[in-house]
Design a protein around this motif. Structure first.
Motif, PDB file in Angstrom:
ATOM      1  N   PHE A 167      37.433  44.620  45.216  1.00 47.99           N
ATOM      2  CA  PHE A 167      37.157  45.413  46.415  1.00 47.99           C
ATOM      3  C   PHE A 167      37.251  46.909  46.126  1.00 47.99           C
ATOM      4  N   ASN A 168      38.231  47.309  45.308  1.00 46.20           N
ATOM      5  CA  ASN A 168      38.478  48.726  45.052  1.00 46.20           C
ATOM      6  C   ASN A 168      37.793  49.243  43.797  1.00 46.20           C
ATOM      7  N   GLY A 169      37.292  48.352  42.944  1.00 49.54           N
ATOM      8  CA  GLY A 169      36.772  48.805  41.655  1.00 49.54           C
ATOM      9  C   GLY A 169      37.865  49.379  40.781  1.00 49.54           C
ATOM     10  N   ARG A 177      32.695  48.554  42.229  1.00 45.97           N
ATOM     11  CA  ARG A 177      33.159  47.637  43.268  1.00 45.97           C
ATOM     12  C   ARG A 177      32.170  46.492  43.462  1.00 45.97           C
ATOM     13  N   ASP A 178      32.704  45.309  43.662  1.00 46.81           N
ATOM     14  CA  ASP A 178      31.883  44.119  43.887  1.00 46.81           C
ATOM     15  C   ASP A 178      32.445  43.410  45.116  1.00 46.81           C
ATOM     16  N   LEU A 179      31.872  43.716  46.272  1.00 44.46           N
ATOM     17  CA  LEU A 179      32.407  43.194  47.525  1.00 44.46           C
ATOM     18  C   LEU A 179      32.207  41.695  47.648  1.00 44.46           C
ATOM     19  N   ARG A 180      31.084  41.188  47.188  1.00 49.11           N
ATOM     20  CA  ARG A 180      30.843  39.750  47.272  1.00 49.11           C
ATOM     21  C   ARG A 180      31.821  38.970  46.402  1.00 49.11           C
ATOM     22  N   ALA A 181      32.068  39.468  45.202  1.00 48.11           N
ATOM     23  CA  ALA A 181      33.034  38.792  44.333  1.00 48.11           C
ATOM     24  C   ALA A 181      34.435  38.832  44.933  1.00 48.11           C
ATOM     25  N   GLY A 182      34.809  39.973  45.538  1.00 46.58           N
ATOM     26  CA  GLY A 182      36.114  40.062  46.177  1.00 46.58           C
ATOM     27  C   GLY A 182      36.260  39.091  47.331  1.00 46.58           C
ATOM     28  N   TYR A 339      46.043  52.470  51.740  1.00 52.61           N
ATOM     29  CA  TYR A 339      46.293  51.046  51.506  1.00 52.61           C
ATOM     30  C   TYR A 339      45.292  50.505  50.497  1.00 52.61           C
ATOM     31  N   CYS A 340      45.771  49.524  49.712  1.00 52.96           N
ATOM     32  CA  CYS A 340      44.910  48.881  48.722  1.00 52.96           C
ATOM     33  C   CYS A 340      44.042  47.804  49.352  1.00 52.96           C
ATOM     34  N   SER A 341      44.384  47.325  50.536  1.00 48.60           N
ATOM     35  CA  SER A 341      43.644  46.237  51.167  1.00 48.60           C
ATOM     36  C   SER A 341      43.853  46.293  52.676  1.00 48.60           C
ATOM     37  N   ARG A 342      43.007  45.564  53.383  1.00 51.91           N
ATOM     38  CA  ARG A 342      43.161  45.473  54.828  1.00 51.91           C
ATOM     39  C   ARG A 342      44.401  44.676  55.211  1.00 51.91           C
ATOM     40  N   ALA A 343      44.784  43.732  54.375  1.00 51.66           N
ATOM     41  CA  ALA A 343      45.990  42.960  54.656  1.00 51.66           C
ATOM     42  C   ALA A 343      47.223  43.860  54.639  1.00 51.66           C
TER      43      ALA A 343
END
Length: 385
Positions: A167-169, A177-182, A339-343
């Protein structure tokens, strides 16, 4: 000369009555009485055990060890235990607590131990050493390869960490960044029961981030994540607290349970078990608490970014650092936290940031008009007539 018991001895010992002669006499006496001679390794009866039995015992010790010292203490029993404790059968069964190396105790020996466990096929060791190499030691390629090996084996923490990297590359540029892979890695980790991955996937579905947008499906996944979090919190709160002896033990009733985990999307408060963070996240938090982040990640900073500072994820239990400037998402309201992620953003919002967040415009106005703000505060503090 004569002693009190009447025995006679000579003041001048003979040449053959030295320490070596006394040892030979003791050995002959023991052999005459039928007692077995001492083993060369100092293990005594352990030397008579077959290797398969010793390896089986050490394997069970490694699987049930509560700390790295448990397995180390068993291996220090004798030389034979040290040799058999290095076998892949033992290291592959080492428990997560047995591998939980602390940042302050990090050394070359700890690095070699984790590497041997990873070579033996221990998925937890692959993930932990991969996180340390990727984020702490700056070895992006080898660290990602170790995490990938753990993810192939079905390690859910490794799957989620690789999703965050995609997500972050991380370790590369913004174009990497590869959103689909994430999103695919998040889906796989969520299917294995990872709550943060389930929450991350829910936000991705709500926002259309890497997947086709579906607000209803995203909301359903967020409800599932909160339900699992609540079930874990209730199970932790119903467990009897460990009793502690001595002063400050709260009257033998155990330490008070801290309320540090909030159900992130609906604001419900639940008691969380202490030490809920993974050993890899605890290692990152402790590592960067004692080492400047700029020095730790100097190898990953490009020449044009040398003037800027890298930042850690604001979620206190995460510990992930940026590998380049402006890699993490920042709060769109205050711009202070990132933040590193939405979670991590959802967790930190309900835990702390909701009460601290202030719009950036308010800070800019306060800096531009300090006299007006001072007069307003004085009028507000003045007593009513």
């Amino acid at each position: 000369m004569r002693t009190r018991r009447g025995a006679c001895y000579s003041c001048h010992a003979a040449a053959g009555d030295g320490p070596e002669a006394h040892r030979r006499k003791r050995r002959r006496t023991a052999a005459a009485e039928g007692s077995p001679p001492p083993a060369a390794g100092g293990c005594g009866m352990f030397e008579e055990l077959p290797d398969d039995l010793v390896v089986s015992i050490l394997r069970d010790v490694a699987a049930s060890a509560g700390s790295p010292a448990d397995l180390a203490g068993a291996m220090l029993t004798c030389k034979r235990f040290r040799e058999l404790g290095q076998s892949k059968v033992v290291l592959a069964r080492a428990s997560p607590r047995c591998l939980a190396v602390r940042a302050e105790a990090w050394s070359d020996d700890a690095h070699r131990f984790l590497q041997r466990c990873a070579d033996a096929g221990n998925l937890e060791a692959c993930y932990l050493l991969g996180m340390i190499r990727f984020y702490c030691l700056g070895s992006r390629g080898p660290g990602a390869a170790l995490m990938a090996a753990a993810a192939v084996g079905g390690h859910r923490e490794a799957l989620y960490s690789l999703a965050v990297i995609q997500f972050n590359g991380s370790g590369g540029g913004k174009d990497d960044r590869d959103l689909r892979a994430g999103a695919a890695l998040c889906a796989r980790a969520a299917s294995l029961g990872h709550v943060d991955a389930l929450r991350e996937l829910g936000h991705c579905l709500q926002d259309g981030y890497g997947v086709r947008r579906s607000v209803l499906d995203g909301r359903r996944l967020l409800i599932q994540a909160n339900a699992r979090e609540l079930a874990a919190a209730v199970a932790a709160s119903s467990a009897p607290p460990p009793a502690r002896a001595g002063p400050g033990s709260n009257g033998g009733k155990g330490a008070p349970r801290r309320h540090s985990c909030l159900l992130s999307d609906f604001g419900c408060r639940a008691a969380a078990a202490a030490g809920e963070a993974h050993a890899a996240n605890r290692f990152l938090v402790d590592w960067f608490a004692t080492r400047p982040l700029a020095q730790a990640a100097a190898a990953a900073v490009s020449p044009e970014d040398e003037g800027g500072a890298l930042r850690l994820c604001s979620q206190a239990l995460c510990g992930r650092p940026e590998t380049r400037r402006h890699e993490f998402r920042r709060c769109s309201v205050c711009g202070v936290v990132n933040y590193c992620s939405r979670a991590c953003q959802a967790l930190h919002w309900k835990m702390a940031h909701k009460a601290e967040c202030a719009p950036m415009d308010r800070w800019l106005d306060a800096a531009a008009h300090p006299d007006a703000n001072a007069n307003a505060n004085a009028n507000a503090a003045a007593p009513a007539p």
